[in-house]
Motif scaffolding. Sequence first.
Motif, PDB file in Angstrom:
ATOM      1  N   VAL A 105      -4.137   5.686   4.313  1.00  0.00           N
ATOM      2  CA  VAL A 105      -3.515   4.466   3.790  1.00  0.00           C
ATOM      3  C   VAL A 105      -4.450   3.778   2.812  1.00  0.00           C
ATOM      4  O   VAL A 105      -5.630   3.587   3.094  1.00  0.00           O
ATOM      5  CB  VAL A 105      -3.139   3.500   4.934  1.00  0.00           C
ATOM      6  CG1 VAL A 105      -2.471   2.251   4.384  1.00  0.00           C
ATOM      7  CG2 VAL A 105      -2.240   4.193   5.950  1.00  0.00           C
ATOM      8  N   GLN A 106      -3.896   3.383   1.668  1.00  0.00           N
ATOM      9  CA  GLN A 106      -4.665   2.675   0.653  1.00  0.00           C
ATOM     10  C   GLN A 106      -3.862   1.445   0.229  1.00  0.00           C
ATOM     11  O   GLN A 106      -2.718   1.559  -0.200  1.00  0.00           O
ATOM     12  CB  GLN A 106      -4.908   3.594  -0.543  1.00  0.00           C
ATOM     13  CG  GLN A 106      -5.803   3.007  -1.591  1.00  0.00           C
ATOM     14  CD  GLN A 106      -6.099   4.013  -2.687  1.00  0.00           C
ATOM     15  OE1 GLN A 106      -5.218   4.715  -3.143  1.00  0.00           O
ATOM     16  NE2 GLN A 106      -7.340   4.064  -3.110  1.00  0.00           N
ATOM     17  N   PHE A 107      -4.480   0.259   0.361  1.00  0.00           N
ATOM     18  CA  PHE A 107      -3.800  -0.979  -0.007  1.00  0.00           C
ATOM     19  C   PHE A 107      -4.155  -1.450  -1.405  1.00  0.00           C
ATOM     20  O   PHE A 107      -3.389  -2.161  -2.029  1.00  0.00           O
ATOM     21  CB  PHE A 107      -4.088  -2.088   1.005  1.00  0.00           C
ATOM     22  CG  PHE A 107      -3.285  -1.947   2.263  1.00  0.00           C
ATOM     23  CD1 PHE A 107      -1.951  -2.306   2.294  1.00  0.00           C
ATOM     24  CD2 PHE A 107      -3.848  -1.429   3.405  1.00  0.00           C
ATOM     25  CE1 PHE A 107      -1.185  -2.155   3.440  1.00  0.00           C
ATOM     26  CE2 PHE A 107      -3.101  -1.279   4.562  1.00  0.00           C
ATOM     27  CZ  PHE A 107      -1.773  -1.642   4.573  1.00  0.00           C
ATOM     28  N   GLY A 135       0.797  -1.208   0.000  1.00  0.00           N
ATOM     29  CA  GLY A 135       0.000   0.000   0.000  1.00  0.00           C
ATOM     30  C   GLY A 135       0.830   1.257   0.000  1.00  0.00           C
ATOM     31  O   GLY A 135       2.070   1.226  -0.053  1.00  0.00           O
ATOM     32  N   ARG A 136       0.118   2.353   0.064  1.00  0.00           N
ATOM     33  CA  ARG A 136       0.721   3.679   0.060  1.00  0.00           C
ATOM     34  C   ARG A 136       0.052   4.485   1.163  1.00  0.00           C
ATOM     35  O   ARG A 136      -1.165   4.424   1.347  1.00  0.00           O
ATOM     36  CB  ARG A 136       0.474   4.340  -1.291  1.00  0.00           C
ATOM     37  CG  ARG A 136       0.890   5.788  -1.350  1.00  0.00           C
ATOM     38  CD  ARG A 136       0.353   6.433  -2.632  1.00  0.00           C
ATOM     39  NE  ARG A 136       0.520   7.860  -2.601  1.00  0.00           N
ATOM     40  CZ  ARG A 136       1.462   8.511  -3.262  1.00  0.00           C
ATOM     41  NH1 ARG A 136       2.318   7.851  -4.018  1.00  0.00           N
ATOM     42  NH2 ARG A 136       1.549   9.824  -3.186  1.00  0.00           N
ATOM     43  N   SER A 167      -9.571   4.562   0.863  1.00  0.00           N
ATOM     44  CA  SER A 167      -8.445   4.533   1.796  1.00  0.00           C
ATOM     45  C   SER A 167      -8.968   4.648   3.218  1.00  0.00           C
ATOM     46  O   SER A 167     -10.119   5.012   3.449  1.00  0.00           O
ATOM     47  CB  SER A 167      -7.467   5.671   1.493  1.00  0.00           C
ATOM     48  OG  SER A 167      -8.123   6.913   1.608  1.00  0.00           O
TER      49      SER A 167
END
Length: 152
Positions: free
Chosen positions: A67-69, A49-50, A75
């Motif tokens: 956070v986005q996986f 993720g980011r 997110s």
Amino acid sequence: MVFLKRYELVANQTGIDCAVIRYSLNLDGSVHVINSGYDAQGQFVEFIGRADLTFPDSDPLLGKLDVQFVVGQQSGIYWTLATNYADYAVVWSCRGLPGGRSTESAWVLSRTLQTSEAVRLRYEEVLRANDIVLEEMRETNQDLEFCRIPRP
């Protein structure tokens, strides 16, 4: 930087043992996140993720990450509730679900396989102060012998 997920409470990656979470800085200032471990069937799983600071201009800077996986997936906001920057961090997240419902997740992250009694008491105090029920949390298996066993 490597953190070991020690406890989890209802998460997208629920049931993961031998868990390792790695963070690194991307060139654009965001954070690259890799969560990995073994699921209940013994299969190696990895979630990439980011994370971006939710409020990058706040003063003081808050420990909140967006956070986005999965690209395109909603997110989640991950709040660092407490950390001593050396031994542990307590992280909490709440994500909206359809129909006005939501799901909460909480983790205790540790840089080591075992923490001292003093550190354990401190993070348990933080969890209770934030109405997180310890009995609903599952300690991940981080036993070195168990985690060294080759998986199918």
